[in-house]
Write a protein that holds these residues in place. Sequence first.
Motif, PDB file in Angstrom:
ATOM      1  N   THR A   1      24.964   5.120  33.500  1.00  0.00           N
ATOM      2  CA  THR A   1      25.086   3.766  32.960  1.00  0.00           C
ATOM      3  C   THR A   1      25.721   2.878  34.001  1.00  0.00           C
ATOM      4  O   THR A   1      26.752   3.229  34.566  1.00  0.00           O
TER       5      THR A   1
ATOM      6  N   SER B   1      21.225   0.909  30.529  1.00  0.00           N
ATOM      7  CA  SER B   1      21.536   2.260  30.081  1.00  0.00           C
ATOM      8  C   SER B   1      20.299   2.903  29.458  1.00  0.00           C
ATOM      9  O   SER B   1      19.547   2.231  28.742  1.00  0.00           O
TER      10      SER B   1
ATOM     11  N   ILE C   1      24.694   2.385  23.487  1.00  0.00           N
ATOM     12  CA  ILE C   1      26.120   2.485  23.800  1.00  0.00           C
ATOM     13  C   ILE C   1      26.923   1.838  22.679  1.00  0.00           C
ATOM     14  O   ILE C   1      26.678   0.686  22.308  1.00  0.00           O
TER      15      ILE C   1
ATOM     16  N   HIS D   1      30.606   0.408  21.531  1.00  0.00           N
ATOM     17  CA  HIS D   1      31.766  -0.134  22.235  1.00  0.00           C
ATOM     18  C   HIS D   1      32.733  -0.769  21.250  1.00  0.00           C
ATOM     19  O   HIS D   1      32.365  -1.121  20.121  1.00  0.00           O
TER      20      HIS D   1
ATOM     21  N   ARG E   1      27.205  -2.049  18.969  1.00  0.00           N
ATOM     22  CA  ARG E   1      26.369  -1.098  19.693  1.00  0.00           C
ATOM     23  C   ARG E   1      25.350  -1.866  20.528  1.00  0.00           C
ATOM     24  O   ARG E   1      24.778  -2.862  20.083  1.00  0.00           O
TER      25      ARG E   1
ATOM     26  N   ARG F   1      35.316   1.959  25.232  1.00  0.00           N
ATOM     27  CA  ARG F   1      34.407   2.722  24.367  1.00  0.00           C
ATOM     28  C   ARG F   1      35.137   3.806  23.580  1.00  0.00           C
ATOM     29  O   ARG F   1      34.514   4.737  23.073  1.00  0.00           O
TER      30      ARG F   1
ATOM     31  N   LEU G   1      37.014   9.048  23.735  1.00  0.00           N
ATOM     32  CA  LEU G   1      36.109  10.115  24.148  1.00  0.00           C
ATOM     33  C   LEU G   1      35.079   9.672  25.174  1.00  0.00           C
ATOM     34  O   LEU G   1      34.295  10.491  25.668  1.00  0.00           O
ATOM     35  N   HIS G   2      35.047   8.391  25.515  1.00  0.00           N
ATOM     36  CA  HIS G   2      34.055   7.883  26.448  1.00  0.00           C
ATOM     37  C   HIS G   2      34.735   7.060  27.543  1.00  0.00           C
ATOM     38  O   HIS G   2      35.717   6.356  27.286  1.00  0.00           O
ATOM     39  N   LYS G   3      34.179   7.141  28.720  1.00  0.00           N
ATOM     40  CA  LYS G   3      34.722   6.386  29.846  1.00  0.00           C
ATOM     41  C   LYS G   3      34.402   4.899  29.687  1.00  0.00           C
ATOM     42  O   LYS G   3      33.254   4.544  29.394  1.00  0.00           O
TER      43      LYS G   3
END
Length: 249
Positions: A3, A27, A31, A33, A80, A126, A129-131
């Motif tokens: 992404t 992406s 995603i 967010h 999203r 995010r 659990l997400h970068k």
Amino acid sequence: MTTTTTVTVKAFSFLQEPVEGKIVIKSPNSISHQSIRLSVNGSVNLQVRGGSAGVIESFYGVIKPIQIVKKTIQVRSSGRIPPGTTEIPFSVNLRESGESIAEKFYETFHGTNINIQYLLTVDIPRGYLHKPLSATMEFIIESGRVDLPERPLPPEMVIFYITQDTQRHPLLPEIKSGGFRVTGKLATQCSLQDPLSGELTVEASSVPITSIDIHLLRVESIIVGERIVTEISLIQSTQVNYYPFMQQL
């Protein structure tokens, strides 16, 4: 999953327009967010480059950065983003109503020792659990022609002259004894979008002249206590061919 997030903005005259652009999110998958935030930061900094330290560089670490603008807006709330390419336009006003821009804002400037820079940063958190996604790019602040002091018509010109008596560096004996005289005039007000204009006339010279070099210099100054520290660096050098039968260039 790969992404990438990029931000693009246009250059503008800040006294007439807000910062406008778009956030481009690419992406292969959707995603989720928590928000999409846009930050604007502008500051004046001293910078140290490689090589021997100059007079201004000796004050690096003593002079603190000057904050010009710092603000953050929320472009979107949580949600999203679908797969593919998503473009989100934005518009940010750098000044509030009634604020004096002349006392606060400066044009973008990248000098040898002094740097005035404006940056846009997009942050997309995010969750744990997400970068998070982030991207930063520079945009340019420049004054429009309408904001320059009204100059007279024709443009005001400064008359100058150069002789052996105005030179501070050593001269050859034949030049010092025989002398020379160069006169000219130069426009004192000029937009960055316009060329510098003027005239140069070689009135007399005791030795033959084969060429004339015109140097454009950058002057950078800072105030330290009650002192004004100044450094000069060369930006551009132009050689003008000189022919004996043509005295005025």
